[in-house]
Design a protein around this motif. Structure first.
Motif, PDB file in Angstrom:
ATOM      1  N   ARG A 603       0.832  -1.199   0.000  1.00 12.70           N
ATOM      2  CA  ARG A 603       0.000   0.000   0.000  1.00 12.70           C
ATOM      3  C   ARG A 603       0.866   1.248   0.000  1.00 12.70           C
ATOM      4  NH1 ARG A 603      -5.571  -1.032  -0.038  1.00 12.70           N
ATOM      5  NH2 ARG A 603      -5.764  -3.313  -0.163  1.00 12.70           N
ATOM      6  N   SER A 604       0.251   2.379  -0.213  1.00 14.83           N
ATOM      7  CA  SER A 604       0.970   3.633  -0.408  1.00 14.83           C
ATOM      8  C   SER A 604       1.796   4.007   0.822  1.00 14.83           C
ATOM      9  CB  SER A 604      -0.024   4.748  -0.717  1.00 14.83           C
ATOM     10  OG  SER A 604       0.633   6.010  -0.770  1.00 14.83           O
ATOM     11  N   THR A 605       2.939   4.626   0.569  1.00 14.88           N
ATOM     12  CA  THR A 605       3.762   5.176   1.659  1.00 14.88           C
ATOM     13  C   THR A 605       3.587   6.688   1.773  1.00 14.88           C
ATOM     14  OG1 THR A 605       5.656   5.442   0.171  1.00 14.88           O
ATOM     15  CG2 THR A 605       5.487   3.360   1.385  1.00 14.88           C
ATOM     16  N   ALA A 606       2.649   7.258   1.012  1.00 14.89           N
ATOM     17  CA  ALA A 606       2.463   8.709   1.001  1.00 14.89           C
ATOM     18  C   ALA A 606       1.703   9.166   2.236  1.00 14.89           C
ATOM     19  CB  ALA A 606       1.705   9.135  -0.257  1.00 14.89           C
ATOM     20  N   LEU A 607       2.123  10.294   2.783  1.00 14.63           N
ATOM     21  CA  LEU A 607       1.401  10.880   3.902  1.00 14.63           C
ATOM     22  C   LEU A 607      -0.003  11.270   3.449  1.00 14.63           C
ATOM     23  CD1 LEU A 607       4.071  13.167   5.571  1.00 14.63           C
ATOM     24  CD2 LEU A 607       3.204  10.985   6.410  1.00 14.63           C
ATOM     25  N   GLY A 608      -0.961  11.083   4.318  1.00 15.43           N
ATOM     26  CA  GLY A 608      -2.344  11.392   3.986  1.00 15.43           C
ATOM     27  C   GLY A 608      -3.078  10.229   3.367  1.00 15.43           C
ATOM     28  N   TRP A 609      -2.364   9.139   3.044  1.00 13.53           N
ATOM     29  CA  TRP A 609      -3.040   7.969   2.482  1.00 13.53           C
ATOM     30  C   TRP A 609      -3.965   7.358   3.517  1.00 13.53           C
ATOM     31  CZ3 TRP A 609      -2.652   2.875   4.287  1.00 13.53           C
ATOM     32  CH2 TRP A 609      -3.311   1.921   3.510  1.00 13.53           C
ATOM     33  N   SER A 610      -5.171   7.033   3.094  1.00 11.55           N
ATOM     34  CA  SER A 610      -6.112   6.340   3.963  1.00 11.55           C
ATOM     35  C   SER A 610      -6.901   5.365   3.118  1.00 11.55           C
ATOM     36  CB  SER A 610      -7.050   7.324   4.668  1.00 11.55           C
ATOM     37  OG  SER A 610      -7.877   7.990   3.731  1.00 11.55           O
ATOM     38  N   ALA A 611      -7.421   4.328   3.760  1.00  8.49           N
ATOM     39  CA  ALA A 611      -8.164   3.314   3.014  1.00  8.49           C
ATOM     40  C   ALA A 611      -9.058   2.548   3.966  1.00  8.49           C
ATOM     41  CB  ALA A 611      -7.214   2.358   2.307  1.00  8.49           C
ATOM     42  N   THR A 612     -10.138   2.035   3.421  1.00  3.27           N
ATOM     43  CA  THR A 612     -10.973   1.065   4.125  1.00  3.27           C
ATOM     44  C   THR A 612     -10.619  -0.299   3.559  1.00  3.27           C
ATOM     45  OG1 THR A 612     -12.758   2.655   4.451  1.00  3.27           O
ATOM     46  CG2 THR A 612     -13.312   0.326   4.638  1.00  3.27           C
ATOM     47  N   LEU A 613     -10.066  -1.153   4.379  1.00  2.85           N
ATOM     48  CA  LEU A 613      -9.572  -2.461   3.946  1.00  2.85           C
ATOM     49  C   LEU A 613     -10.680  -3.475   4.171  1.00  2.85           C
ATOM     50  CD1 LEU A 613      -6.069  -2.191   5.657  1.00  2.85           C
ATOM     51  CD2 LEU A 613      -6.695  -1.495   3.340  1.00  2.85           C
TER      52      LEU A 613
END
Length: 812
Positions: A603-613
């Protein structure tokens, strides 16, 4: 007041003492230029002052060798800065520390002023130590000596003298200021003159009269009592008063016995201060340090502490302190409001406290207490100390900025003379008297922090620790043996989302700073908090009621060999806000971009990344841990940078902002959930492959129950069945007649059955294991065998302390 003349030469006693020390210890610190230590008289009080001088300055080290040379130079630099800033004026000795009587002002200002007086004495003590220690650049400086004496006179005349009315924090007047004053008096004794000594003794007698230790209660218990005894003992040594020394010795005795409520040490290893706060890492450290100093000071004198109860203190090293020390750090869950102490505004140059530095202080106490222990105890403790020194890679102990020269000298002596340190122990310890549990494996350690009507959610007071609201709501801490030891050290507390502490279930209802009241007043009206353990594995549970909230939950942790199984059920709330259960909230440091993998996909390493898994079966955070979701689950994930300041959580701390990155995983139960639940497995230090394999092995774990009435698991490969019975009932092969925690572990032809009754009503509990059992060869006296054969039924008379009761059985 004229200053006494400097001594012209070392006394005969001083020369003899120096010669003996040199022969026995090798290099010793150079005496101050004026020969202060050697000028002491040969009477018993002079001997005590010499002993105290050695204890606070250190012996047996070379001031030109590291780590001492740097430490002494730093002390000199600090003292030089304080010296240049000292500017005696009306109602202040340093301009930034006014101590005017604030009677017309608020209580908060009154506390500030009294704290400033305390800090003024401590700064003056720093100057006295720089004058007395070798290698500071100020050693024996006659001008500095005059300034120290002038500072003492200033503080005496303006603030700390007989007849002065006390204001603000009692601690400053009865412990903080007099301890610093008496240390200065010992270091500068031969220059004080009889009049100053009499004035100082009169001031101490005024603020710390004998009546402060007449009753064991109020502010005169536990660590505070030991601190008061230290003041009385030093007052006796400085003033040459035998009665004060005898009183100090005798007033220690109420500290020694085990307690069953309130402040002190408990039989199970718990230490509580302020009635409701687990405190081995802070007040407990103060108590251990004070006792180790007083035992050493009085050893071999007519005031030696001989009360047999002192053995409780010696036993506490391994029962109460070592369980919360891991690779040099002291676990935050037993450090109360001390976790919020960044650098203080009153002294920006001071060292910030953190879990490693608190640990180093306790380790130094253990090293000193060894002087008063049996040879066998000292040998064990020295090996423990050596092991902690060897393993603290994150903040090396002997480079510890919070340790003084004397502490370093004692630790360096152990490090140099003990060939091999002992390893961290492996096993599980429950501390039912303070709602804590600690689990240790070869490569990691974990601990859980809970709350009940006996133990507070969190402690705040004096404007400290204002937002640790949920730290008693099932916070699950963990540390790696060779990794991730900076998780809570590295500016965690001012930057973490205080509503998403790892392991907790919490309402998102906004809470005020200091919500619930000060000094541990905030406690939930619940009793079922505790668990059962066989010493290796454990079942631990918490009936949770949220702070100032309608939130209810049942939370269980099953501590195993390479994992912790975490269950939640009965999650219910009507606050009109969301409710979350936090799987993890990992501090990745100032710039961490640790890889995060879910079901094999990066998954993304970018700050601000969010997700519903949705339907996630496992996740992995590189360098930290694996997370398994039995049967799949919907989990929220977030990467973020959070900025905060220590002053946000502690009004006395500096305000400079800090930023840390976090990876957060949580179950979102929605707004006002009704009987929600969760299940996950934490695997500290696991690789991606180990995490994936565990998720694929559906036979490894069976969740027997995860409901409001009971929660339980079976792990066949470990022979383990464990159930937390919130209500009586049957789960899998186990039946309990009353609320209980039950753990059964099979090992070949035998099994161990462990039972506790966390409600602590004293009512008997009948436990049936529906498994053929032929005999019960060993059991605790509290266990009665009601039947064997096709099944086993035991009756447990549990008492009211939450203890674990065991039986060993032979399997059919």
């Amino acid at each position: 007041m004229p200053l006494p003349a400097d001594p012209g030469r070392l006394s005969r006693r001083g020369l003899l003492r120096a010669a003996v020390a040199a022969a026995a210890l090798g290099p010793v610190p150079l005496a101050a230029a004026d020969g202060a230590a050697a000028a002491e008289t040969a009477d018993a009080y002079g001997a005590l002052r010499l002993t105290w001088r050695d204890l606070i300055l250190g012996t047996g080290y070379s001031p030109t060798a590291e780590p001492f040379a740097s430490k002494l130079a730093a002390l000199g630099a600090t003292a030089a800065g304080l010296r240049s800033a000292m500017s005696p004026a009306a109602e202040s000795l340093w301009p930034d520390l006014p101590y005017a009587d604030p009677e017309p002002d608020t209580d908060a200002e009154s506390y500030t002023y009294s704290g400033n007086l305390n800090n003024s004495f401590n700064r003056l003590r720093t100057l006295a130590e720089a004058y007395s220690q070798p290698g500071t650049g100020l050693t024996g400086n006659t001008a500095l000596r005059g300034e120290i004496l002038a500072g003492l006179d200033h503080l005496h005349d303006q603030a700390y003298h007989a007849g002065q009315a006390r204001y603000g924090n009692w601690y400053s007047w009865q412990i903080g200021a007099p301890q610093a004053l008496l240390d200065i008096d010992v270091l500068m004794y031969e220059h004080l003159g009889a009049a100053r000594i009499a004035d100082h003794c009169a001031a101490v007698d005024h603020f710390v009269p004998d009546s402060t230790v007449a009753v064991y209660g109020g502010t005169s218990t536990g660590a505070n009592r030991v601190d008061l005894c230290r003041v009385l003992a030093l007052r006796g040594a400085v003033g040459g008063t035998a009665a004060k020394l005898a009183l100090a010795r005798d007033a220690l005795s109420p500290v020694f016995p085990y307690v069953t409520t309130g402040d002190g040490l408990y039989q199970d290893g718990s230490f509580v201060q302020h009635l409701y706060v687990p405190y081995a890492g802070s007040y407990g450290s103060v108590m251990l340090g004070g006792l180790s100093l007083l035992f050493a000071l009085l050893k071999g004198t007519s005031w030696e502490v001989t009360d047999p109860g002192r053995q409780v203190v010696l036993d506490s090293v391994e029962k109460a302190y070592a369980p919360f020390l891991f690779n040099g750090l002291a676990m935050d869950l037993v450090s109360g409001r001390a976790i919020s102490r960044g650098v203080q505004q009153s002294d920006p140059a001071a060292i910030r406290q953190d879990d490693h530095l608190r640990g180093h202080g306790i380790i130094a106490c253990v090293a000193l207490l060894g002087v008063s222990a049996s040879p066998a105890e000292k040998s064990r403790w020295d090996r423990m100390v050596k092991g902690w020194i060897d393993r603290d890679y994150y903040r090396p102990v002997l480079a510890g900025p919070a340790l003084g020269v004397a502490q370093l000298a004692r630790l360096k002596a152990v490090d140099d003379t003990v060939p091999t340190g002992s390893a961290e122990p492996v096993g599980h310890r429950l501390f039912p008297a303070m709602d804590r549990a600690v689990h240790r494996r070869p490569a990691w350690a974990a601990a859980v922090s809970m709350a009940s009507r006996r133990i507070t959610y969190y402690e705040n007071g004096n404007g400290e620790n204002l937002r640790a609201w949920h730290s008693g709501s099932g916070m699950l801490y963990w540390w790696g043996g060779t990794f991730a030891n900076g998780q809570y050290t590295d500016d965690f507390w001012p930057t973490v989302d205080p509503c998403r502490l790892p392991g907790t279930t919490a309402s998102r209802k906004p809470l005020a700073d200091g919500e619930g009241g000060t000094w541990g007043a905030a406690r939930p009206d619940v009793r079922w908090v505790g668990g059962a353990t066989d010493g290796t594995y454990a079942a631990v549970g918490q009936y949770l009621k949220g702070l100032s909230s309608t939130l209810l939950a049942k939370k269980s942790w099953f501590f195993l060999d390479d994992a912790v199984v975490c269950l939640g059920a009965g999650i219910h709330g009507r606050d009109g806000t969301g409710v979350e259960s936090v799987v993890e909230n990992r501090n990745l440091g100032a710039s961490g971009t640790h890889a995060f993998t879910v079901d094999g996909t990066a998954r993304s390493t970018a700050l601000g990344w969010s997700a519903t898994l949705t339907g996630a079966r496992w996740a992995h955070l590189a360098g930290h841990a694996g997370y398994v979701f039995p049967g799949g689950a919907t989990v929220r994930a977030l990467r973020e940078a959070r900025t905060g300041a220590w002053s946000d959580i502690n009004r006395s701390a500096v305000t400079d902002p800090v930023t840390r990155r976090y990876l957060t995983l949580w179950f979102d139960h929605g707004t006002d959930p009704t009987w929600a639940d969760y299940a996950y497995v934490l695997m500290p230090g696991a690789t991606v492959q180990q995490t994936s394999a565990r998720a694929a092995d559906t036979s490894w774990l069976t969740v027997l129950a995860n409901a409001n009435e009971q929660q339980g698991v079976r792990v066949p490969s470990l022979g383990l069945t464990a159930v937390n019975f919130w209500l009586a009932g049957t789960v899998g092969p186990l039946t309990a007649s009353q609320p209980a925690s039950v753990l059964v572990r099979e090992d070949g032809a035998t099994a161990t059955v462990c039972v506790s009754a966390p409600l602590r009503t004293g009512d008997t509990v009948d436990v049936t294991w529906h498994r053929p059992v032929t005999a019960v060869p060993a059991k605790d006296p509290s266990v009665t065998v009601l039947s064997t054969g096709a099944g086993l039924t035991l009756r447990v008379t549990p008492g009211t302390l939450g203890a674990v009761h065991k039986a060993t059985v032979s399997l059919g």
